[in-house]
Structures are given as C-alpha cells and as structure tokens.
Design a protein around this motif. Structure first.
Motif, short mmCIF file in Angstrom:
data_model
loop_
_atom_site.label_atom_id
_atom_site.label_comp_id
_atom_site.label_asym_id
_atom_site.label_seq_id
_atom_site.Cartn_x
_atom_site.Cartn_y
_atom_site.Cartn_z
N LEU A 126 0.81 -1.21 0.00
CA LEU A 126 0.00 0.00 0.00
C LEU A 126 0.84 1.26 0.00
O LEU A 126 0.38 2.33 -0.35
N ILE A 161 -8.75 -6.02 -3.85
CA ILE A 161 -8.32 -5.18 -4.96
C ILE A 161 -7.67 -6.08 -6.00
O ILE A 161 -6.77 -6.84 -5.69
N ALA A 194 -8.40 1.79 -5.02
CA ALA A 194 -8.64 1.43 -3.62
C ALA A 194 -7.33 1.38 -2.84
O ALA A 194 -7.25 1.84 -1.70
N SER A 195 -6.30 0.80 -3.44
CA SER A 195 -5.05 0.72 -2.69
C SER A 195 -4.44 2.11 -2.51
O SER A 195 -3.74 2.37 -1.54
N GLN A 196 -4.74 3.02 -3.43
CA GLN A 196 -4.19 4.36 -3.30
C GLN A 196 -4.81 5.10 -2.13
O GLN A 196 -4.13 5.83 -1.41
N GLN A 232 0.15 11.48 -12.25
CA GLN A 232 -0.65 11.35 -11.04
C GLN A 232 0.12 11.94 -9.86
O GLN A 232 -0.43 12.69 -9.05
N LEU A 269 -6.16 3.63 0.47
CA LEU A 269 -5.72 2.95 1.68
C LEU A 269 -4.31 3.38 2.06
O LEU A 269 -3.97 3.48 3.23
N PRO A 314 -0.47 -4.02 -6.91
CA PRO A 314 -1.55 -3.96 -7.90
C PRO A 314 -1.07 -3.24 -9.14
O PRO A 314 -0.45 -2.21 -9.05
N ALA A 367 -5.76 8.89 -19.62
CA ALA A 367 -6.67 8.80 -18.49
C ALA A 367 -6.75 10.09 -17.66
O ALA A 367 -7.80 10.44 -17.15
N GLN A 368 -5.64 10.78 -17.53
CA GLN A 368 -5.66 11.95 -16.66
C GLN A 368 -6.47 13.10 -17.24
O GLN A 368 -6.96 13.96 -16.52
N SER A 397 -6.66 9.88 -12.07
CA SER A 397 -7.24 8.65 -12.60
C SER A 397 -6.27 7.48 -12.46
O SER A 397 -5.12 7.58 -12.86
N PHE A 398 -6.76 6.42 -11.87
CA PHE A 398 -5.93 5.22 -11.74
C PHE A 398 -6.48 4.11 -12.61
O PHE A 398 -7.62 4.14 -13.02
N GLN A 399 -5.63 3.15 -12.87
CA GLN A 399 -6.07 2.05 -13.74
C GLN A 399 -7.08 1.18 -13.01
O GLN A 399 -8.20 1.03 -13.43
N GLU A 400 -6.65 0.60 -11.91
CA GLU A 400 -7.57 -0.25 -11.15
C GLU A 400 -7.20 -0.18 -9.69
O GLU A 400 -7.84 -0.80 -8.87
N SER A 401 -6.15 0.55 -9.41
CA SER A 401 -5.60 0.47 -8.06
C SER A 401 -6.09 1.59 -7.16
O SER A 401 -5.49 1.86 -6.14
#
Lengths: 156, 502, 337
Positions: free
Chosen positions: B140, B324, C204-206, B453, C208, B268, B186-187, C198-202
């Motif tokens: 994390l 996740i 939730a971990s970000q 990001q 947390l 992840p 994406a951003q 914007s995150f890809q899929e992570s």
C-alpha cells in the motif's frame, strides 16, 4: 541501400511526423492543458534526433551501399514473399467477418502455404489449411468460448 | 501457530478427491490455454465462469486457481518452441528459451521452465502463508511516485539490452514509448493518436505488438533461412530433463527471482510480465555468463520462469486481503468470486476461512500437480519441432492471428499485426534490438500516468519523487542498473588487459 | 440458339432464386413470426471484458432467465470490449433491425457520446428495460480528517486543489462525473479546478495508502473494505439509504443537504430499429424476471439495487440523464459540440 541508414531516415521521418501530430493535439480541459502533450512532444523530438544520429553514424561507417552479401535476386524474392504474406493478411482481415472464421482462414493459410511450400504441393497445403481452420475453430470457439465469426447463412 | 492450523484445514479441503480432480483439470486446461498466443489465464478463467455456477464455490475456486497456475506454466511452452509468447509473463522466456530450442536443447528448456516455475511457485506459496498481510500493507505504500520509480527501474533494463549500440537501443525504446501513448489519456480524457479509430481508444495492447514482432517477425525471417536450408527439423528427441550443470547455474537465479517476482506480483498493476522482465535483467547483470544471455543461457530462462510463477501467487495477495485486483486475471477471478456470492477482501478470511485457506493450500497442490503433468506434456509438445518448418510457420501465422483476435475481437488488430510484424522484421535486419521496444510498450503508459498522477497530488512539486524511502531506493537501483553494464565492461577490459600484461 | 436461351433462363432463375432465398434468410433474421419468437439463440453482448460489471450483469440476467425457464433459447454471452462501449455500439448499428441481439449498458453509454468518443448515442439503440443500480460512494481512509461529505465540499470551496479526488475511470467518465455532480449541487464553483487523479484499477489501494484524499467509486466495489473498517464512507449518491449492515449506515448526500443523486444504472438494450414483436417479448419477459425469487437472490448477492423501469420509463430517464451529464461536462470543458 544501407538498411541501417535507411532505418535512421525512417526514424527521423517518423519522429518528425509524430512531433507535429503531438503539437496538434488539443489542450486538456482539466488540469495542466499541456500535460497530455508533454511526453509525446519529448518522444518525437528524441526520435527525430536519434534518427539523425543513426543515419550519420551509418553513413560515416559504411556509406550508403548495402553490406548485405546475399544476391539481389534472393533479396527480391524474400521481399516479395513478405509483401505477399502481408497482402494475404489484409485479405484475411477483410474476409474475416464477412465469410466467417473457417473459410477466411482457409483462404489465408492456402496463400501462405503456397508461398512457403510452392504450388506443386497444393494437396498438402489444402489439407493443412482445412484441418487447421476446422480444428482451431472447434477448440477456440466451441471449447474455449472465444467468439469467432460464423459462416453467414449457415451459422456454423 | 494459528496460521498453520488454518493451513492444515485448508489442505483437508484441497486434498478432497473431487477437488484434486478439479485442480488437475483446471491445471491442464490452463496450460493448454496459456500456450496459445493471445490467450492467457484470464481467458481460461472466463471460460470456466459458466461452469462455476454448477460446481459450488469450493470446487470452482480451486479449479480457477488450477487454471491460473496452469497458464503460468504453459505460457512459456510456445515461447520456447515457436518464439511466440503465450502471454505477457512468458515474453522473457523467448529471450533464452527459444535460442536453446534452436540449439537443440528444447528438452532441457522445457524441463527447466517447468522446474523453475514449480520452485518459484512453491516458494512463493510458502512465503505467502506467513507474510500475506504484512506484504499487503507494505504494497500500500506504493503511491504514484513509487510506481513511477519502479517503472523507470524496469525500463532501465534497456541499458543492458542496448549495450552494443546505444543509438539503436534508444530508437527502439522511444518507439515503444510512442506506441504506448496511443489511446485515451486517463488523466485528461483526451484521445491521443487514435486517428478516429474506435478500437485504438483503449490503446495498443502490448500482446499484439509482441505477437507481431516475435511471431510474424520470426516467420518473415524464416523465408530467408528456409531457402538457405538453415532451418532443420528436430528428429531425435532426448529426455525432458536438465543436466547437473544446468541446475548448478540456475539454482541461485531461481532462488533470487522468486521473492522478487512474489513482491512485484503483490503490487496492484504490476504482475508476471514486469516481474519476469526485471528478474531477467537482474540475473543478467549478476551472472558471470552474462554474454550468453540472449543466446541460450539456461539461467536466462530459469530466472523469469521462477519470477512469473511467484508473481502469480503474489498477485493473489491484494485480491484476497483487500479485495483489490492485482492484475487483469485476478480481476476476472474477483468477478467470478462475486458471482459465487463471495466478497473478496479482508472479510473473506473471517467469513469463509475454509474457502480462503483451501485456495491457498491448492496453490501448493496445484503447483506440484502441474510440475508432474508438465514434464510428460512437454515430451508431447516438443514433437512440434518435428513439423517441417514450411508447414509449421504458416501454422504459427494462423495461431498468431486467431490468438490476437481472441484478445479483443477486433479486426483492427490484424492490421496492427501486419504493421508491427514488418516493423519487427525491419528492426532485426537493421540490428535494432526489439527488447527495449517491448519493455517500453509494457511500462510506457503506466509510467507516464504515474508520473502525472504524482505531480497532480504534489501540486506540481517534483520533490514527491524523492520523498519516500522506497522511491529513493528504486532511484538508486535504477542508476546502478543503467551504469552497471558499462562499468562492468570497463572492469572486464581492465582485467583482460592486466591479464595480457601478465 | 436454344442453348443460349436455356442458359439465360437458368441464370435468371438462379439469380432470382438466390435473391429470394437470401431475402428469406434475411427476413427470417428479422421477422421469424410472432408466435414462435425467439427461435434462434440470442446473442447477449457485454461491451466490456470478462469479469467486468457489464459482463457480470448480463451473465446474471442470462442465468436467471434460464433458471426460471422464462426463456427457452440459448443466450450465450459474448464480449465485445473497446472504446468504453463504443465498439459494441458501432457494431449494434451494423445489426440494425436484428431481433436476436441484446446488450447491457450503463452511464458510459451516454458519456461516450457527450465527450465525443463516438458519434452514436443511446438514441441509436432500443432501450428495453432498466434493471439495477449501483450508486457512487465517496470513501476516505479510516483516519482521514474528513468526517462528513460537507467537510470535503467546504474544503473544496475554500481551495479547489486542497482535496485530491481519485477514481478508477478516466477523466470525464463516471467516477469523475459523479463526484462533480455532487460538488456542483453542494455549491462548489470552479469545478474545473478540482484535481481528479485517474488510476487504472488500483484506486482502492491508493486511498488505503493515503496517497489520495478521497476515492470516488461504486458502492459495490469497496464493500469488503468498508465492512472491515479499513475505509470510511462519507456518503453515497442514492435517493435514500440502501443495503444492509455497514452499507445501510452510510448516509446519502441528500441527507447531508446536497440535493443530487447519481445512479450507476444498468439496463438492457436492443439494436436500433429492433422489431416490435421482439421489443414486446423482451419487455414482458424482463418485467416478469424482476419479480422472480432467483432475480432477487442474484441482486442481493451482488448488492445491486432494484431499479426496474420499463422501456418507456427508461427512455424518459435516459433523456433526463443525458441533459444532466451534458451540464457537468460542459462546465469542465469536456463536452463535444
């Protein structure tokens, strides 16, 4: 033609076009408006730069002539085969959705096998094309659930 | 220890005859699916989804796990035999696995890949039992800045790949990065280089590029080599096993790559692909036979194989502990779990301990069964090399196209295959290395997005990249990774000069 | 001479026959008779990858319809991902008038048209029914300084850059839009200034890991973490409270004074100009399906809220949502004219 020098020229051209395209990208409406363009512009400039360097390096080292020892006829033959393979692939792409997986794959493989094997071996070629296409279709489509286009009207 | 008793419980679940059968079926299915270019564990798991409705949660979970590992074992089969990776994690296997097969050592390559995969997987499973929670917590700590540094570190492998000619190496890398920019950013929501083609909005799948460069590229090269009679079929086949020497050279690379792969898999977004590439580069730097890498060095195959199986175990950590998805495949598995009515996440261990621990126990069992199954299976597969090349190559083309279609059901990818295939061929003729390009395509998008990001979060301050210990360590590793190949060459030169003088 | 005539006759007749036959098979594809529709297997398409939300939804529908024997023909599910649903949308246009294709969609259907990804819109489909809804939820780390959603809004009003919002969809898509709609209703001005990461899929971990301040996502996505207490939900975007247990304790934005809702609806669509008999059949079948026990169980299992609307109500709802999204996209400059 010294292929590596040609590669350098290609790189230069690709880099230049890419950079121009990158500049033409619209501004982002949120966040930093230039942000999505920064990396592309940087990459384009780098590519143009390296393309130039490669061309100069190669021309200085080996001149513009090719160092490849194979004779021209064979080289042409290879290029021809590659071009035909690409052509076959394009035909494949165009037929794929229109006549279904099995038929279009048979056409494609027939062309490629002829290129590899020669027209004389047409029996082997045809046998392989048909077997492969049907086998793969059954395995992928029926067994693995991958969607492959069906033959129209018959819907197999 | 409590954990061990849970694990034992889990074993009783996993060892039930029905479940054993399922994990074997899943494993074999997974291996076959993983072998086919373009199809990966995600396809295998997705295929089994409908079946899972009838099987009950325990059996379906265990079967899915079997497919998952099976695919990890299987992906490298086609890498070794026909230079076409079955999935992203098997790319590194082409670097040394294929040359080995070309040198008549296909049996050893296939055997080593199974053995290395097995060891990597088992080690990871053992470690997982004890450190799943702490690793999850540690993972994390990876924010955008840390991810960026990790991607840069991965990309720095280019330095060792491009050692011979930096200009060419850079061109290859930049080209890969350019390919990675295609798609919706994406951003900002902006479309970049899509030329109005819908299918390009999600970008160019790196698997398509890989299949194009490796499979098609290989076929194009074959035209010339067949004419020159350089391509021969293998008629005699040896035992599928490795020599003592092979093992000696590969032992440490395997043992080193497993924890590396495990940890990267636990992040992840980073999975088997990155793990195997980083492990490969690592071992190449550390090895005394580093010049053989790329020409058939057995440890060049063993290391990534160990890493990617370890990574697939690691990828289950964020899924099981936090809910996740760690990768595309685990996302599919999560979807399957949800359909079964299970909520992956911290509560999974509390609400369904039998299931969760049964899954973990099945990792051990699955790995063992797959290793056992794969050795004889390899004996069957290696016969592929006895197919006359003139027929084999067209078949490879056929597989390449159908595999690509299986990825995203889009014809546009066919055209991309042609374009990148020609590009790959041209690159090989002009001695431009393809590995940097592939690496760049894989990490390029993540790298750029993570960078931006991070800057958004820090309000534009670049300090964020050097704030945490993790980032700093990764940064140092990157510098080392870039400089090391050159420093090492200098040292070697000095040594040989000194040797001559003596 | 006679042979030539014969040949001509044969050619003309066979041409005519083939035209008629192909016309017949075409017709069969689009008017197989009302009484025995559907006769052929249906094509259920998920416009996204396997395991995703769309895929899950349409597979569940297919399964329930099969289990309850409401539909007797096979309904295999295929995936046609790409373009955020745009690739499938274009495909549906090619299949105009077909009676054997059904697809699932959700808010991105509207968004991809409004932000210019595709020229097609929901108007180029035949809405059949709205089935379920998930809602947007805004979560923070358990030790976050924000206690309520209004804390967040107040902070944003003072300085739009003070709260970093993260989401798993790209800018201008759902996770972003749902938050902005709430912010707008809460009175936050310069929406353009709010930083969306914007995150890809992570994502939730970000959150947390404390790398972002707020995570905007679907209620179903983070349930496990909410139950374990690792994440705290400030609010969700439904009309009123939903769910059980921990979820039921999450206040809505409306309760806290922000007059807005965001529904992550999912519904079924047919291709444009789907024949009337097909539309009628499916609207009837779906109306029956949502009453069945199997459907209820499936909904509960997946934490989907019942949000059934029949075809006409659905169309009206789509028109309204289209206008709502238009407004937000325009404010942040992402609306394509």
């Amino acid at each position: 033609m010294n292929l590596s020098a040609l590669a350098g020229i290609f790189a230069f051209v690709i880099g230049a076009i890419y950079t121009i395209q990158a500049f033409m990208l619209p501004n982002a409406s949120i966040g930093n408006p230039m942000a999505p363009k920064v990396l592309p512009i940087g990459l384009g400039i780098l590519m143009t730069f390296f393309g130039l360097i490669l061309t100069f390096q190669e021309v200085r080292k080996n001149g513009l002539k090719s160092k490849d020892k194979t004779d021209q006829k064979e080289k042409d033959d290879n290029v021809k085969k590659i071009v035909f393979t690409c052509g076959a692939a394009i035909i494949y792409a165009l037929l794929f959705n229109r006549i279904g997986y099995i038929l279009s794959t048979i056409v494609f493989l027939e062309i490629v096998l002829t290129l590899f094997n020669g027209k004389k071996k047409w029996k082997t070629n045809t046998a392989v094309s048909i077997c492969f296409s049907v086998f793969i279709y059954i395995v992928f489509s029926k067994f693995l659930g991958v969607i492959l286009p069906k033959i129209p009207f018959i819907y197999i | 220890m409590e954990i061990l008793s849970y694990l034992l419980n889990g074993f009783t679940v996993a060892l039930k005859p029905m479940n054993l059968m399922w994990v074997t079926i899943g494993g074999v299915l997974g291996t076959i699916v993983g072998m086919l270019p373009g199809l990966g564990p995600a396809t295998g798991v997705a295929v089994l989804l409908p079946l899972t409705f009838t099987m009950g949660p325990e059996a379906s979970l265990i079967t899915m796990a079997g497919i998952y590992y099976g695919a990890m074992f299987g992906g490298s089969r086609s890498s070794i035999l026909i230079n076409t990776p079955g999935d992203g994690a098997a790319i590194a296997a082409t670097f040394d696995g294929y040359p080995m097969a070309q040198n008549g050592r296909a049996e050893a390559a296939l055997a080593m890949s199974a053995i290395a995969s097995f060891i990597g997987g088992i080690l990871a499973a053992i470690v997982m039992v004890f450190v799943a929670q702490p690793v999850a917590k540690f993972a994390l700590k990876f924010g955008p800045a840390e991810y960026f540094m990790l991607m840069v570190f991965a990309l720095s492998a280019t330095a060792s790949m491009a050692k011979g000619n930096l200009t060419r190496g850079f061109i290859s890398m930049v080209l890969g990065l350019m390919i990675a920019t295609v798609g919706i950013d994406a951003q900002s929501g902006l479309e970049r280089f899509t030329f109005g083609i819908l299918e390009l909005q999600t970008g160019i799948d790196f698997l398509v590029v890989i299949i194009a460069v490796y499979a098609l590229g290989e076929v194009f090269k074959a035209f010339k080599m067949i004419k020159e009679g350089k391509k021969k079929m293998q008629t005699k086949f040896g035992k599928i096993w490795i020599t003592k020497e092979d093992w000696k050279r590969s032992k440490w690379p395997i043992l080193r790559s497993a924890p590396l792969g495990f940890f990267i898999g636990a992040l992840p977004g980073a999975g088997g692909t990155m793990a195997s590439l980083i492990a490969y580069n690592n071992e190449k730097q550390l090895s005394e036979h580093s010049d053989e890498f790329g020409k058939g060095a057995i440890e060049g195959l063993a290391a990534p194989e160990s890493a990617n199986n370890a990574a697939s175990v690691g990828a289950l950590i964020p899924m099981l502990t936090l809910g996740i998805p760690g990768s595309g495949t685990t996302a599919v598995m999560m979807g399957a779990l949800l359909m079964l009515g299970l909520q992956p996440g911290p509560m999974l261990f509390q609400q369904h301990p039998n299931l969760a621990w049964g899954l973990i126990a099945s990792m051990f069992i699955g790995n063992m069964i797959l290793a056992i199954v794969n050795i004889p299976l390899a004996g069957v597969l290696v016969r592929v090399l006895s197919i006359p090349p003139k027929i084999l190559y067209p078949i490879i083309l056929g597989l390449a196209f159908v595999g690509t279609y299986a990825i995203s059901n889009s014809i546009v990818d066919f055209y991309l295959l042609v374009i990148f295939g020609v590009m790959g061929y041209f690159m090989s003729k002009t001695k431009i290395p393809t590995a940097p390009l592939i690496l760049a395509v894989i990490v390029g998008n993540s790298m750029e997005q993570s960078f931006r990001q991070a800057l958004t979060i820090s309000n534009g301050s670049y300090g964020i990249f050097f704030k945490s210990t993790i980032s700093i360590i990764l940064f140092i590793l990157t510098i080392v990774s870039i400089m090391y190949p050159f420093v090492r060459d200098k040292i070697k030169k000095k040594k040989s000069v000194a040797g001559l003088n003596n | 001479m006679r042979i030539k005539k014969m040949v001509t006759v044969v050619v003309v007749v066979s041409l005519a026959l083939s035209l008629v036959l192909s016309g017949c098979t075409q017709k069969q594809a689009s008017s197989g008779g009302n009484a025995d529709y559907p006769k052929r297997p249906m094509e259920f398409i998920a416009p996204g990858g396997a395991g995703g939300g769309w895929d899950l939804t349409i597979r569940t529908v297919a399964k329930v319809l099969q289990d309850t024997k409401l539909v007797s023909v096979p309904m295999p599910v295929t995936n046609r991902p790409g373009g955020g649903g745009g690739v499938n949308l274009a495909y549906l246009q090619e299949k105009k008038g077909s009676d054997s294709i059904i697809s699932v969609y959700s808010p991105p259907l509207i968004l991809i048209n409004l932000n210019g990804s595709t020229d097609f819109s929901y108007k180029d489909t035949t809405p059949l029914a709205r089935l379920i809804a998930d809602y947007g939820v805004f979560v923070v780390a358990k030790d976050s300084k924000f206690q309520t959603i209004n804390d967040v809004m107040e902070a944003l009003k003072k300085d739009p850059k003070s709260v970093k919002i993260g989401g798993n969809s790209s800018a201008g898509s759902m996770d972003h839009i749902q938050f902005l709609m709430m912010a707008k209703a809460a009175g936050v001005k310069n929406l353009k200034e709010i930083d969306y990461v914007s995150f890809q899929e992570s994502g939730a971990s970000q959150i947390l890991g404390g790398h972002i301040d707020l995570f905007s996502t679907g209620l179903g996505e983070v349930q496990g973490l909410l139950e374990s207490g690792d994440l705290k939900a400030l609010a969700h975007t439904a009309e009123k409270r939903v769910g059980t247990g921990v979820v039921a304790e999450i206040p809505t934005v409306k309760e806290q004074g922000i007059d807005a809702t965001f529904v992550n609806w999912r519904g079924l669509f047919g291709p444009p100009e789907m024949p009337d008999y097909a539309v009628k059949y499916w609207t009837d079948v779906l109306a029956k399906m949502v009453e069945t026990e199997e459907w209820k169980e499936a909904r509960e299992r997946n934490n989907w809220d019942d949000a059934y609307l029949d075809a006409d109500e659905f169309k009206a709802f789509l028109d309204k949502t289209n206008e709502d999204y238009k407004g937000i996209l325009e404010e942040i400059g992402m609306l394509k004219k």
